[in-house]
Design a protein around this motif. Structure first.
Motif, PDB file in Angstrom:
ATOM      1  N   HIS A   1      -5.477  10.098   6.270  1.00 24.78           N
ATOM      2  CA  HIS A   1      -5.841   8.732   5.881  1.00 24.78           C
ATOM      3  C   HIS A   1      -5.426   8.442   4.446  1.00 24.78           C
ATOM      4  N   ASN A   2      -5.153   7.189   4.184  1.00 29.07           N
ATOM      5  CA  ASN A   2      -4.938   6.781   2.792  1.00 29.07           C
ATOM      6  C   ASN A   2      -6.214   7.047   2.011  1.00 29.07           C
ATOM      7  N   PHE A   3      -6.070   7.069   0.714  1.00 25.92           N
ATOM      8  CA  PHE A   3      -7.197   7.473  -0.129  1.00 25.92           C
ATOM      9  C   PHE A   3      -7.281   6.548  -1.334  1.00 25.92           C
TER      10      PHE A   3
ATOM     11  N   ALA B   1       0.615  10.275   9.763  1.00 26.95           N
ATOM     12  CA  ALA B   1       0.368   8.839   9.938  1.00 26.95           C
ATOM     13  C   ALA B   1      -0.889   8.514   9.141  1.00 26.95           C
ATOM     14  N   VAL B   2      -0.963   7.295   8.627  1.00 27.48           N
ATOM     15  CA  VAL B   2      -2.083   6.947   7.737  1.00 27.48           C
ATOM     16  C   VAL B   2      -3.365   6.605   8.497  1.00 27.48           C
ATOM     17  N   SER B   3      -3.292   6.565   9.841  1.00 23.63           N
ATOM     18  CA  SER B   3      -4.522   6.394  10.631  1.00 23.63           C
ATOM     19  C   SER B   3      -4.309   7.010  12.004  1.00 23.63           C
TER      20      SER B   3
ATOM     21  N   LEU C   1       4.254   7.973   8.038  1.00 18.65           N
ATOM     22  CA  LEU C   1       4.441   6.664   8.681  1.00 18.65           C
ATOM     23  C   LEU C   1       3.362   5.719   8.164  1.00 18.65           C
ATOM     24  N   HIS C   2       3.787   4.532   7.760  1.00 18.53           N
ATOM     25  CA  HIS C   2       2.831   3.555   7.211  1.00 18.53           C
ATOM     26  C   HIS C   2       2.618   2.370   8.138  1.00 18.53           C
ATOM     27  N   GLY C   3       3.329   2.335   9.257  1.00 21.10           N
ATOM     28  CA  GLY C   3       3.037   1.269  10.223  1.00 21.10           C
ATOM     29  C   GLY C   3       4.175   0.319  10.452  1.00 21.10           C
ATOM     30  N   THR C   4       4.800  -0.111   9.378  1.00 21.98           N
ATOM     31  CA  THR C   4       5.840  -1.117   9.560  1.00 21.98           C
ATOM     32  C   THR C   4       7.056  -0.511  10.255  1.00 21.98           C
ATOM     33  N   ASP C   5       7.138   0.830  10.280  1.00 18.98           N
ATOM     34  CA  ASP C   5       8.200   1.505  11.046  1.00 18.98           C
ATOM     35  C   ASP C   5       8.155   1.036  12.500  1.00 18.98           C
TER      36      ASP C   5
ATOM     37  N   GLY D   1       0.783  -1.222   0.000  1.00 15.87           N
ATOM     38  CA  GLY D   1       0.000   0.000   0.000  1.00 15.87           C
ATOM     39  C   GLY D   1       0.816   1.274   0.000  1.00 15.87           C
ATOM     40  N   SER D   2       1.980   1.274   0.661  1.00 15.22           N
ATOM     41  CA  SER D   2       2.738   2.532   0.752  1.00 15.22           C
ATOM     42  C   SER D   2       3.192   2.982  -0.635  1.00 15.22           C
ATOM     43  N   GLY D   3       3.624   2.029  -1.467  1.00 10.48           N
ATOM     44  CA  GLY D   3       4.040   2.366  -2.835  1.00 10.48           C
ATOM     45  C   GLY D   3       2.857   2.831  -3.669  1.00 10.48           C
TER      46      GLY D   3
ATOM     47  N   ALA E   1      -2.934  -9.662  11.763  1.00 13.25           N
ATOM     48  CA  ALA E   1      -2.766  -9.478  13.200  1.00 13.25           C
ATOM     49  C   ALA E   1      -2.743  -7.988  13.522  1.00 13.25           C
ATOM     50  N   SER E   2      -2.182  -7.212  12.628  1.00 12.65           N
ATOM     51  CA  SER E   2      -2.246  -5.761  12.790  1.00 12.65           C
ATOM     52  C   SER E   2      -2.153  -5.117  11.415  1.00 12.65           C
ATOM     53  N   GLU E   3      -2.635  -3.891  11.353  1.00 13.64           N
ATOM     54  CA  GLU E   3      -2.693  -3.209  10.055  1.00 13.64           C
ATOM     55  C   GLU E   3      -2.819  -1.724  10.388  1.00 13.64           C
ATOM     56  N   SER E   4      -1.913  -0.911   9.917  1.00  9.21           N
ATOM     57  CA  SER E   4      -2.020   0.521  10.244  1.00  9.21           C
ATOM     58  C   SER E   4      -3.236   1.123   9.546  1.00  9.21           C
ATOM     59  N   PHE E   5      -3.603   0.568   8.408  1.00  7.57           N
ATOM     60  CA  PHE E   5      -4.744   1.097   7.644  1.00  7.57           C
ATOM     61  C   PHE E   5      -5.502  -0.039   6.949  1.00  7.57           C
ATOM     62  N   GLY E   6      -4.794  -0.786   6.091  1.00  8.02           N
ATOM     63  CA  GLY E   6      -5.451  -1.862   5.339  1.00  8.02           C
ATOM     64  C   GLY E   6      -5.982  -1.332   4.019  1.00  8.02           C
ATOM     65  N   LEU E   7      -5.066  -0.894   3.177  1.00 12.82           N
ATOM     66  CA  LEU E   7      -5.488  -0.256   1.912  1.00 12.82           C
ATOM     67  C   LEU E   7      -6.360  -1.179   1.068  1.00 12.82           C
ATOM     68  N   VAL E   8      -6.090  -2.481   1.135  1.00 10.52           N
ATOM     69  CA  VAL E   8      -6.857  -3.407   0.302  1.00 10.52           C
ATOM     70  C   VAL E   8      -8.338  -3.424   0.720  1.00 10.52           C
TER      71      VAL E   8
ATOM     72  N   SER F   1      -2.589  -9.956  -0.425  1.00 15.13           N
ATOM     73  CA  SER F   1      -1.590  -9.478   0.548  1.00 15.13           C
ATOM     74  C   SER F   1      -0.204  -9.911   0.105  1.00 15.13           C
ATOM     75  N   ASN F   2       0.775  -9.563   0.953  1.00 21.81           N
ATOM     76  CA  ASN F   2       2.142 -10.013   0.665  1.00 21.81           C
ATOM     77  C   ASN F   2       2.498 -11.273   1.471  1.00 21.81           C
ATOM     78  N   PHE F   3       1.509 -11.925   2.015  1.00 23.80           N
ATOM     79  CA  PHE F   3       1.677 -13.218   2.686  1.00 23.80           C
ATOM     80  C   PHE F   3       2.801 -13.208   3.735  1.00 23.80           C
ATOM     81  N   ARG F   4       2.942 -12.041   4.412  1.00 25.93           N
ATOM     82  CA  ARG F   4       3.865 -12.006   5.549  1.00 25.93           C
ATOM     83  C   ARG F   4       3.148 -12.655   6.729  1.00 25.93           C
ATOM     84  N   PRO F   5       3.907 -13.188   7.730  1.00 23.83           N
ATOM     85  CA  PRO F   5       3.242 -13.824   8.884  1.00 23.83           C
ATOM     86  C   PRO F   5       2.206 -12.903   9.536  1.00 23.83           C
ATOM     87  N   LEU F   6       2.488 -11.600   9.521  1.00 19.48           N
ATOM     88  CA  LEU F   6       1.554 -10.637  10.115  1.00 19.48           C
ATOM     89  C   LEU F   6       0.160 -10.660   9.470  1.00 19.48           C
ATOM     90  N   LYS F   7       0.087 -11.136   8.227  1.00 19.34           N
ATOM     91  CA  LYS F   7      -1.210 -11.182   7.523  1.00 19.34           C
ATOM     92  C   LYS F   7      -2.035 -12.401   7.931  1.00 19.34           C
ATOM     93  N   ARG F   8      -1.396 -13.337   8.660  1.00 18.12           N
ATOM     94  CA  ARG F   8      -2.080 -14.556   9.142  1.00 18.12           C
ATOM     95  C   ARG F   8      -2.833 -15.251   7.987  1.00 18.12           C
TER      96      ARG F   8
END
Ligand code: GMT
Length: 369
Positions: free
Chosen positions: A171-173, A148-150, A118-122, A13-15, A274-281, A196-203
């Motif tokens: 907020h993201n748009f 911050a995006v949220s 800030l997008h969260g992963t920071d 989402g940040s890109g 598990a966490s998401e600063s915004f969740g653009l998807v 998603s990017n299938f990182r463990p955080l995405k469960r």
């Protein structure tokens, strides 16, 4: 204004936000220099005022490694001197904000300002390696303005870094025109999409567990799961699909740039993070007129209006997530209604115009000080 934007080119989402911002700002007459290690996947158009700079590694036999942060800073300072840049906008504190601050300092006496988003992963990064905390804090405090995006991310940042720095919530748009409402296909299977990017955080294994329950409860209604994206947990997800013998109901699309087309063929977005600063998807799904079933985590709460544009349930609660999705599988009219409410919410609260105006106003106030 002459604006430099630094972002990651990767699937995320940040890109997307940085690219959409660059395109829109340039469309409004600002000169935009976009810096990244490769063209961001959402940068699908170019405008008269938009210049993309591919930052290359500075390699010499004397230095064994590459130093992207320095390469980026050197490149931005050089362009600032050659062409003039009023403001550098970093997407992520690490590494882009640090590079922008370095460029600002080395380009002196040019009066360049730095805005950091800030997008969260920071924050997650610091959770993984506390050694980064002082660096992130420095990037925040040395920026001329921070967004911050949220609201959730702003609160988390203030707590995690004990900083008094003002954090503006922008907020993201989304551009709803990019996501035409789904035509709907009542005769086809009810299609649930996870991107998603299938990182463990995405469960992502939870997506499969949830989908298996949906299949069990779907009372013969055809249901399909579409998975787009790639990442560390994809192999485990494939293994689960096989072990549950549900291959014929699941489609793996791999990495896809054209999210619009995937969403246009879907009936529901499922997000199990598990966490998401915004969740653009989630927002893109809403813009496409889809209901969203997601975890009640972080900034997703600001995006999805639970009960109206989808449902939010506790992280890891497979049973409740599946039950909510099933409600919509079994009542497709309710799904369509929620999707419509989501599209209206996306257009009124998270429009491109709104996001663009917020960033433009911030840039102007930073440049005026
Ligand atoms: O979530 C990721 O792994 C990708 C990351 C990114 O760089 O795009 O996403 C973060 O930024 C997005 C855009 O602001 C947000 O929509 C995502 O919620 C955020 N991810 C996390 O907070 C985990």
């Amino acid at each position: 204004m002459k604006i430099g934007i630094a972002c990651f080119p990767t699937y995320g989402g940040s890109g997307v936000v940085a690219s959409e911002l660059a395109l829109s700002l340039s469309g409004r007459g600002h000169v935009v220099h976009l810096f990244s290690s490769a063209p961001p996947f959402r940068l699908t158009r170019y405008t008269e005022n938009l210049v993309f700079h591919e930052v290359e590694d500075f390699r010499t036999p004397a230095f064994p490694q590459t130093y992207y942060t320095l390469d980026l800073a050197a490149h931005m300072a050089a362009i600032a001197k050659a062409e003039g840049i009023d403001l550098l906008h970093a997407h992520y504190a690490i590494p882009h904000s640090v590079s922008c601050i370095l460029a600002r300092e080395t380009a002196k006496p040019l009066p360049i300002k730095v805005v950091t988003t800030l997008h969260g992963t920071d924050i997650t990064l610091v959770g993984t390696d506390p050694a980064y905390a002082p660096l992130v804090r420095y990037a925040i405090e040395a920026s001329d303005a921070v967004t911050a995006v949220s609201a959730d991310l702003a609160v988390q940042t203030r707590q995690a870094f004990a900083t008094e720095k003002e954090i503006h919530v922008i907020h993201n748009f989304v551009d709803p025109a990019r996501f035409p409402p789904c035509p709907g296909n009542p005769s086809g299977p009810f299609t649930i999409v996870h991107i998603s990017n299938f990182r463990p955080l995405k469960r992502t294994p939870d997506v499969i567990h949830v989908f298996r329950r949906i299949l069990e409860g779907s009372q013969g209604r055809p249901v399909r799961l579409v998975l787009a994206g790639d990442g560390p947990d994809l192999a485990e997800v494939r293994r689960l699909v096989k072990s549950f013998k549900i291959q014929k109901h699941v489609r793996f699309l791999g990495r896809q740039d054209s999210i619009e087309e995937i969403l246009a063929c879907a009936d529901l977005v499922l997000l199990t993070s598990a966490s998401e600063s915004f969740g653009l998807v989630a927002l893109e799904g809403m813009a496409a007129g889809l209901p969203v079933v997601a975890t009640d985590a972080g900034g997703i709460r600001e995006v999805v209006d639970s009960g109206k544009t989808g449902f939010l349930e506790p992280v890891g609660d497979i049973g409740r997530l599946a039950a909510r999705a099933l409600e919509l599988v079994l009542d497709p009219k309710a799904a369509v209604q929620m999707g419509k409410a989501g599209r209206a919410r996306a257009a009124s609260l998270f429009s491109l115009e709104k996001g663009l105006a917020a960033y433009e106003t911030l840039y102007k106030s930073v440049l005026a000080n």
